[in-house]
Design a protein around this motif. Sequence first.
Motif, mmCIF file in Angstrom:
data_model
loop_
_atom_site.group_PDB
_atom_site.id
_atom_site.type_symbol
_atom_site.label_atom_id
_atom_site.label_comp_id
_atom_site.label_asym_id
_atom_site.label_seq_id
_atom_site.Cartn_x
_atom_site.Cartn_y
_atom_site.Cartn_z
ATOM 1 N N TYR B 59 0.742 -0.926 -0.235
ATOM 2 C CA TYR B 59 -0.098 -0.108 -0.190
ATOM 3 C C TYR B 59 1.167 1.203 0.235
ATOM 4 C CZ TYR B 59 -4.357 -2.295 0.791
ATOM 5 O OH TYR B 59 -6.172 -3.227 0.708
ATOM 6 N N SER B 61 1.386 4.646 0.837
ATOM 7 C CA SER B 61 0.806 5.978 1.568
ATOM 8 C C SER B 61 1.632 6.898 0.849
ATOM 9 C CB SER B 61 0.661 5.391 2.774
ATOM 10 O OG SER B 61 0.963 7.140 3.205
ATOM 11 N N SER B 108 -9.231 5.057 4.537
ATOM 12 C CA SER B 108 -8.420 4.794 3.702
ATOM 13 C C SER B 108 -7.857 3.336 3.114
ATOM 14 C CB SER B 108 -7.130 5.608 3.432
ATOM 15 O OG SER B 108 -6.888 6.383 3.992
ATOM 16 N N ARG B 110 -10.105 1.335 2.594
ATOM 17 C CA ARG B 110 -11.295 0.678 2.293
ATOM 18 C C ARG B 110 -10.595 0.790 0.636
ATOM 19 N NH1 ARG B 110 -16.060 1.065 5.109
ATOM 20 N NH2 ARG B 110 -15.913 1.395 7.136
ATOM 21 N N ARG B 111 -9.782 1.761 0.310
ATOM 22 C CA ARG B 111 -9.750 0.747 -1.063
ATOM 23 C C ARG B 111 -8.557 0.903 -1.459
ATOM 24 N NH1 ARG B 111 -14.028 0.665 -1.583
ATOM 25 N NH2 ARG B 111 -15.545 2.755 -2.648
ATOM 26 N N SER B 112 -7.863 0.052 -2.328
ATOM 27 C CA SER B 112 -6.064 -0.363 -2.794
ATOM 28 C C SER B 112 -6.078 1.163 -3.754
ATOM 29 C CB SER B 112 -5.977 -1.667 -2.666
ATOM 30 O OG SER B 112 -7.447 -2.355 -3.452
ATOM 31 N N TYR B 115 -6.785 4.822 -5.184
ATOM 32 C CA TYR B 115 -7.601 5.058 -4.373
ATOM 33 C C TYR B 115 -6.530 5.563 -3.271
ATOM 34 C CZ TYR B 115 -9.520 3.755 -9.021
ATOM 35 O OH TYR B 115 -10.168 4.362 -10.128
ATOM 36 N N PHE B 116 -6.059 4.126 -2.931
ATOM 37 C CA PHE B 116 -5.738 4.597 -1.571
ATOM 38 C C PHE B 116 -4.340 5.325 -1.222
ATOM 39 C CE2 PHE B 116 -1.900 3.403 1.091
ATOM 40 C CZ PHE B 116 -2.926 3.289 2.633
ATOM 41 N N SER B 117 -3.789 5.307 -2.150
ATOM 42 C CA SER B 117 -2.409 6.947 -2.220
ATOM 43 C C SER B 117 -3.297 8.192 -2.841
ATOM 44 C CB SER B 117 -1.182 6.376 -3.306
ATOM 45 O OG SER B 117 -1.312 5.131 -4.047
ATOM 46 N N LEU B 119 -5.690 9.040 -1.905
ATOM 47 C CA LEU B 119 -6.403 9.302 -0.394
ATOM 48 C C LEU B 119 -5.898 9.769 0.942
ATOM 49 C CD1 LEU B 119 -9.434 7.110 0.209
ATOM 50 C CD2 LEU B 119 -9.954 9.145 0.267
ATOM 51 N N ASN B 216 -6.496 -10.763 -3.175
ATOM 52 C CA ASN B 216 -7.870 -11.295 -3.296
ATOM 53 C C ASN B 216 -7.668 -12.816 -2.705
ATOM 54 O OD1 ASN B 216 -9.094 -9.253 -4.977
ATOM 55 N ND2 ASN B 216 -8.405 -9.659 -7.251
ATOM 56 N N ARG B 226 -7.778 -6.790 5.919
ATOM 57 C CA ARG B 226 -8.354 -5.404 6.596
ATOM 58 C C ARG B 226 -7.929 -5.455 8.057
ATOM 59 N NH1 ARG B 226 -12.767 -1.695 5.675
ATOM 60 N NH2 ARG B 226 -13.004 -2.527 4.278
#
Lengths: 447, 379
Positions: B59, B61, B108, B110-112, B115-117, B119, B216, B226
């Motif tokens: 992830y 960030s 944040s 909740r998305r990967s 989109y995570f970045s 957020l 997945n 999570r």
Amino acid sequence: MSKFTMTRRGLLKAGAASGVALAAPMSFVRGAYAQDFCNMPTGGSVTLGFNVPQSGPYADEGADELRAYQLATKHLNGEGDGGLLNTFSSKALKGNGILGKKVEFVTGDTQTKSDAARASAKRMIEKDGAIMITGGSSSGVAVAVQGLCQEMGVIFMAGLTHSNDTTGKDKRRYGFRHFFNAYQSGLALGPILAEELGKDRTAYHLTADYNWGWTQEESIKDATEGLGWQTANAVRTPLGAGDFSQYLTPVLNSGADVLILNHYGKDMVNSLTQAVQFGMREKQVNGKDFQIVVPLFSRLMAQGAGENIKGILGTTNWNWSLQDEGSKAFVKSFGQEYGFPPSQAAQTCYVQALLYADACERAGTFYPPEVIKALEGFEFDGMGNGATLYRGADHQCFKEVLVVKGNENPQSQFDLLEVVKIVPREQVTYDASIFGGDLGPADAKTC
Amino acid sequence: MKEMLNREPFALAAFSLVILLMPIWLTPFGANYPDLLQKFAIFAIFAMGFNILFGLTGYLSFGHAAFLGVGSYAAVWSFKLFTMNVIPAIFFGVAFAGIFALAIGYVSLRRSGIYFSILTLAFAQMSYNLAYSVLTPITNGETGLQLTLQDPRIIDNAFTTPGAGLPETNLFGIDMSGYPGFYFCAVVLIICFFITRRIFNSPFGLTLRGIKSNQNRMGYTGLNTRPYTLTAFVISGMFAGLAGSLLAVTDPLAGAERMQWTASGEVVLMTILGGVGTLIGPMLGAWLIKYLENIFSSFNEITLEHFFSFLPEGLQSFAVELASLFVGEGWHLTLGVLFMLIVIFLPGGLMEGWRRLLRRFSGGGGGKSEPAAAVQPAE
């Protein structure tokens, strides 16, 4: 014959041994030695630290400041034409460095960020052995570095910083400011505004949303409301916004007939340009011509705003078109060196470097508490700002303030500001206690 | 040799030795002065913590500087309100950054992917703007939060009478500026290295790597990913908070720029330069960037003239002209070029370069005995 013969080897040994014996106590009693302080210059040279923004929004000012410092170093070392050393009322400086030591310097980039500025100042103090730090082109940076210098016991001669806080609530014993401040801008500008624009005006402020912007807004508001003006609204704009149209649209419908831009650097260039493009200066509100005022002006900004600054009122610390001996001498030697006239940032930095050197000469030592004493309450002249006082109570310089106007008919690309009035020192002097703050102790520190 | 280094006590001892001897081996590089040494240790912690999230879970960030800032503000407030002792300051710094990370991570994660970045970037930018203007009573806005003589400092003032001038941060009487400050940060860095090493080798770390290679599939095997990612996010936020509070310990000031997106980008650069997912790569990246920032930016033309003085007159001024593009205010250019070179030729960062060197020198033919080194964990 006695056996007491001396060989070369023996002599060397004895010499070395006695040298060690003599030196040993010195290193043990270092702490007790009265003149021992952070970065005490021991060799034939003394190092000054020039900490200016070389990148970021104030890089133009920073570049000019650095030019001024290099020029000051030359003059202190007796190179070049001597510049302001010839017109300075104190004659302690001889052009042989400071206290006979050659002046050298190190530079650093503040990036107009407190963190980066402190890191770079720390490097100059801890690694390069700088005995004094000077520079900066933002009040945030000045306050941050000033705090650091107080902790480390190194004198800080602030460069371009206009916020009241630098010598107000955040003043420090080790920090000194030659530049004027927002409060003085208000005191100087107020009467001129009343003269030029009348006493029943309604002002609308757009203010850069940070420390300097707020103190300036407050100071100008106080000054104009004292004249009988109304304040329609004061809107904060983010620093470096770029597009000010959304802040400018409501101005004309607010009933205000004066727009006051508490912006500096690129922000001021953008907001002013956009206000002029909106046709504000052709508008009539309340039966009067709509006016724009920029309380803190600089030639570098005027250059950026081009045509749009014609006729706009503001204040400035110094302008190269001044005709006193000091200003002429400085413009001459700066122009010879670099081919164009200096900005107000360059002037204040040059003067600060000289004032520090002079204080050391007069104190007869680099020992900071003595140098501070020499600067506090120092009265001087011949530096381009008329008779000037370094007030001891808050380390703020009191001198003339220039009210300027964008030149309608510039003679050259540098001839952008026309001096409307030189406001005398008495008129911009205020009580040191109004901002609070505490200078703190002057004790020397070791580092 | 390699076997031995992989054993914990040896790894720790070697690491500690390198860190604690920094004042000696950095002297020839001109980097031996307290401020830079402290920054080396602190940003190594920051990058190491960031790597727990980015290196292990993948992830990315873009808002980690927010936690650094929160840690600094919390620490400075602890100095202002309670005591100049650094232990409570660090505690508050880490705790607040952890809570903050929990809140931001909860939303944040909740998305990967991108989109995570975005957020995290948005949250960090929000924090920056809040700190810069809206929250000025707490953060002192652009000027930055500083100690003043009027601070209550209730614990200190209950036991001692304050002297003239601002007090210094201390660890039970030892001043935390200068070299003692560095050694304190160095010890904290060694502890952080130990923790990170444990996390890397733990089942938890393995799970995180599993999430990185295929989230997945992890989900299909019945594992709720999570909580794992959130834990990694909070741990990494706490590391950042720790680094932030150490910044305040060595220099009691907290400025909003610490939260700016450029600061968040810097830690990403550090990690990628050093080697994503490796144990000490991010630390090397942090050192490289801080070295460039502090040393290269200080070179001016006079330094260069001195450096090139062995060249004949004309050649010297040419060399100075050319080199001055890359030093002083041009240090960003040097960093950019270096970053490009490393990403193009050493996608695994400095650590990949190190491994390639090792492989070459451990005998060209006999290099087959190193399959373990060739496998890049979690890559």
